[in-house]
Motif scaffolding. Structure first.
Motif, PDB file in Angstrom:
ATOM      1  N   ALA A 135       0.830  -1.210   0.000  1.00 51.43           N
ATOM      2  CA  ALA A 135       0.000   0.000   0.000  1.00 51.43           C
ATOM      3  C   ALA A 135       0.865   1.259   0.000  1.00 51.43           C
ATOM      4  N   GLN A 136       2.025   1.207   0.653  1.00 49.04           N
ATOM      5  CA  GLN A 136       2.918   2.368   0.657  1.00 49.04           C
ATOM      6  C   GLN A 136       3.567   2.563  -0.708  1.00 49.04           C
ATOM      7  N   VAL A 137       3.883   1.462  -1.380  1.00 42.60           N
ATOM      8  CA  VAL A 137       4.420   1.570  -2.738  1.00 42.60           C
ATOM      9  C   VAL A 137       3.390   2.218  -3.649  1.00 42.60           C
ATOM     10  N   LEU A 138       2.133   1.791  -3.526  1.00 45.23           N
ATOM     11  CA  LEU A 138       1.070   2.363  -4.347  1.00 45.23           C
ATOM     12  C   LEU A 138       0.894   3.849  -4.055  1.00 45.23           C
ATOM     13  N   ALA A 139       0.920   4.219  -2.773  1.00 45.79           N
ATOM     14  CA  ALA A 139       0.758   5.627  -2.403  1.00 45.79           C
ATOM     15  C   ALA A 139       1.905   6.465  -2.965  1.00 45.79           C
ATOM     16  N   PHE A 140       3.133   5.960  -2.878  1.00 49.89           N
ATOM     17  CA  PHE A 140       4.262   6.726  -3.397  1.00 49.89           C
ATOM     18  C   PHE A 140       4.194   6.813  -4.920  1.00 49.89           C
ATOM     19  N   ALA A 141       3.762   5.733  -5.576  1.00 55.89           N
ATOM     20  CA  ALA A 141       3.625   5.766  -7.035  1.00 55.89           C
ATOM     21  C   ALA A 141       2.586   6.798  -7.443  1.00 55.89           C
ATOM     22  N   ARG A 142       1.507   6.896  -6.689  1.00 57.34           N
ATOM     23  CA  ARG A 142       0.480   7.895  -6.995  1.00 57.34           C
ATOM     24  C   ARG A 142       0.990   9.312  -6.719  1.00 57.34           C
ATOM     25  N   LEU A 143       1.783   9.457  -5.668  1.00 54.03           N
ATOM     26  CA  LEU A 143       2.415  10.761  -5.416  1.00 54.03           C
ATOM     27  C   LEU A 143       3.303  11.153  -6.592  1.00 54.03           C
ATOM     28  N   ASN A 144       4.075  10.193  -7.061  1.00 50.90           N
ATOM     29  CA  ASN A 144       4.972  10.456  -8.179  1.00 50.90           C
ATOM     30  C   ASN A 144       4.180  10.899  -9.408  1.00 50.90           C
TER      31      ASN A 144
ATOM     32  N   GLU B  44      -3.070  13.258   1.616  1.00 50.12           N
ATOM     33  CA  GLU B  44      -3.621  11.939   1.960  1.00 50.12           C
ATOM     34  C   GLU B  44      -2.616  10.840   1.592  1.00 50.12           C
ATOM     35  N   LEU B  45      -1.989  10.986   0.442  1.00 49.62           N
ATOM     36  CA  LEU B  45      -0.996   9.997   0.019  1.00 49.62           C
ATOM     37  C   LEU B  45       0.248  10.049   0.897  1.00 49.62           C
ATOM     38  N   VAL B  46       0.650  11.257   1.304  1.00 48.19           N
ATOM     39  CA  VAL B  46       1.795  11.393   2.222  1.00 48.19           C
ATOM     40  C   VAL B  46       1.519  10.635   3.514  1.00 48.19           C
ATOM     41  N   ALA B  47       0.302  10.788   4.045  1.00 53.07           N
ATOM     42  CA  ALA B  47      -0.051  10.098   5.294  1.00 53.07           C
ATOM     43  C   ALA B  47       0.068   8.592   5.136  1.00 53.07           C
ATOM     44  N   GLU B  48      -0.320   8.066   3.974  1.00 52.12           N
ATOM     45  CA  GLU B  48      -0.218   6.631   3.723  1.00 52.12           C
ATOM     46  C   GLU B  48       1.247   6.189   3.663  1.00 52.12           C
ATOM     47  N   VAL B  49       2.086   7.007   3.054  1.00 57.94           N
ATOM     48  CA  VAL B  49       3.502   6.648   2.902  1.00 57.94           C
ATOM     49  C   VAL B  49       4.223   6.625   4.241  1.00 57.94           C
ATOM     50  N   ILE B  50       3.957   7.587   5.102  1.00 59.57           N
ATOM     51  CA  ILE B  50       4.755   7.738   6.318  1.00 59.57           C
ATOM     52  C   ILE B  50       4.197   7.008   7.529  1.00 59.57           C
ATOM     53  N   THR B  51       2.986   6.460   7.441  1.00 60.80           N
ATOM     54  CA  THR B  51       2.369   5.827   8.609  1.00 60.80           C
ATOM     55  C   THR B  51       2.787   4.365   8.723  1.00 60.80           C
ATOM     56  N   PRO B  52       3.410   3.949   9.843  1.00 60.39           N
ATOM     57  CA  PRO B  52       3.792   2.544  10.026  1.00 60.39           C
ATOM     58  C   PRO B  52       2.561   1.648  10.101  1.00 60.39           C
ATOM     59  N   PRO B  53       2.715   0.353   9.817  1.00 61.03           N
ATOM     60  CA  PRO B  53       1.581  -0.580   9.871  1.00 61.03           C
ATOM     61  C   PRO B  53       0.923  -0.589  11.252  1.00 61.03           C
ATOM     62  N   GLY B  54      -0.384  -0.506  11.270  1.00 58.68           N
ATOM     63  CA  GLY B  54      -1.134  -0.570  12.520  1.00 58.68           C
ATOM     64  C   GLY B  54      -1.159   0.711  13.319  1.00 58.68           C
ATOM     65  N   ALA B  55      -0.404   1.721  12.886  1.00 60.87           N
ATOM     66  CA  ALA B  55      -0.363   2.988  13.623  1.00 60.87           C
ATOM     67  C   ALA B  55      -1.401   3.948  13.065  1.00 60.87           C
ATOM     68  N   ARG B  56      -1.809   4.879  13.904  1.00 64.00           N
ATOM     69  CA  ARG B  56      -2.726   5.911  13.458  1.00 64.00           C
ATOM     70  C   ARG B  56      -1.929   6.980  12.718  1.00 64.00           C
ATOM     71  N   ALA B  57      -2.480   7.445  11.613  1.00 63.26           N
ATOM     72  CA  ALA B  57      -1.787   8.446  10.805  1.00 63.26           C
ATOM     73  C   ALA B  57      -1.622   9.742  11.583  1.00 63.26           C
ATOM     74  N   GLU B  58      -0.398  10.277  11.549  1.00 61.28           N
ATOM     75  CA  GLU B  58      -0.137  11.577  12.159  1.00 61.28           C
ATOM     76  C   GLU B  58      -0.731  12.684  11.282  1.00 61.28           C
ATOM     77  N   PRO B  59      -1.219  13.761  11.893  1.00 58.83           N
ATOM     78  CA  PRO B  59      -1.773  14.854  11.088  1.00 58.83           C
ATOM     79  C   PRO B  59      -0.721  15.451  10.160  1.00 58.83           C
ATOM     80  N   THR B  60      -1.059  15.579   8.909  1.00 55.10           N
ATOM     81  CA  THR B  60      -0.168  16.220   7.940  1.00 55.10           C
ATOM     82  C   THR B  60      -0.448  17.713   7.916  1.00 55.10           C
TER      83      THR B  60
END
Length: 318
Positions: free
Chosen positions: A177-186, A281-297
């Motif tokens: 999912a992080q690869v997909l988010a970074f690819a979409r960011l790109n 939204e994509l940044v939050a997906e890239v930087i959030t570890p598995p199982g953790a709550r996304a930090e506010p961007t």
């Protein structure tokens, strides 16, 4: 070790003792890594007692993929012909290279899993999306996107501080999912800059100017930190210190006072500005570890503060 009367051995005997081929011994000899002690009457290489230990050391170093120049420097150090620390530096260099290769392999594995696990009808598009990335991916397109977005003559220090926050670093061991988010960011950052009503950048950039924008972004960083506290607690947008700090950042950048009329004007201006919510939204997906709550961007904090300004346009803590 050697049975000849002069304590020397031939190339075949040395190769057999070391468990390598004659071709290998000849290769290292010809490159000066394994000096011969003498030549026989027939012109054959003869090696001294230390040759076996040296050959084994060479083989050990090569087993760690050290290139020949590095092997030579380690051997010189072993003989006292080079300063200390050569082996340590060589090992450290190999570890760095290995780490880079492992990171690349983890990205490739996650990308392959992403393609493998998606519905068959989406595989072709997803393959094109992730295939546009290097492994691990470069952040250069993201940085270029923001440099085009920010005021052209904004101070370099302010720009660098913003890029540190806005450009996420690819994780070393990504999930699909992080690869997909970074690819979409790109893909997002390589597309034309968002444009609303013929204006590709926020009105704040034109109103504040390059120097004022530096003041603006420094103030916004403080306001976003204050808003992040409320976002983590799932609080609805409201007036208070975070909103006052947010409005004050714009007022100081524009060189005007914070008044009810200014707040109403700012609310309308921000509503009409280009939005890049998808980026955050994509940044939050890239930087959030598995199982953790996304930090506010910064994007989420900006939306919360704008909503608070819309709900309480004339409220102020002053």
């Amino acid at each position: 070790m050697f049975t000849s009367h002069d304590g020397l051995c031939g190339i075949g005997e040395l190769a057999e003792a070391a468990g390598v081929t004659v071709k290998t011994v000849r290769f290292y000899s010809e490159r000066g890594l394994l000096p011969e002690a003498s030549r026989s009457a027939g012109g054959h290489r003869r090696y001294g007692p230390g040759a076996l230990e040296r050959l084994r050391l060479i083989r050990s170093l090569r087993a760690f993929d050290l290139p020949l120049p590095e092997v030579r420097r380690v051997l010189d150090e072993d003989e006292g012909c080079a300063p200390g620390g050569v082996l340590e530096d060589a090992v450290a260099g190999q570890l760095r290279e290995l780490g880079s290769r492992l990171r690349e392999l983890r990205w490739r594995e996650a990308a392959l899993r992403l393609v493998q696990e998606c519905p068959p009808g989406e595989r072709a598009d997803r393959l094109l999306l992730v295939g546009a990335l290097t492994a691990p991916p470069s952040t250069a397109p993201l940085a270029r996107f923001w440099r085009a977005w920010l005021p052209a003559r904004m101070p370099a220090r302010s720009t660098a501080a913003f890029l540190d926050v806005a450009v996420p670093q690819p994780p070393d061991d990504p999930r699909p999912a992080q690869v997909l988010a970074f690819a979409r960011l790109n893909a997002l950052t390589l597309a034309p800059c968002p444009d609303v009503g013929g204006r590709p950048q926020p009105e704040a950039h034109r109103t504040a100017g390059a120097r004022g924008a530096a003041v603006l972004y420094a103030g916004l960083a403080e306001a976003y930190e204050l808003a992040a506290v409320h976002l983590r607690r799932d609080r609805e947008p409201h007036g208070g210190e975070a909103l006052d700090s947010f409005v004050d950042a714009y007022a100081r950048a524009y060189g005007i006072r914070d008044t009810p009329d200014f707040r109403r004007l700012l609310a309308r201006q921000l509503a009409a500005d280009p939005r890049i919510d998808m980026y955050w939204e994509l940044v939050a997906e890239v930087i959030t570890p598995p199982g953790a709550r996304a930090e506010p961007t910064p994007g989420a904090a900006h939306d919360w503060l704008h909503a608070a300004l819309t709900v309480r346009p004339t409220a102020s803590a002053a």
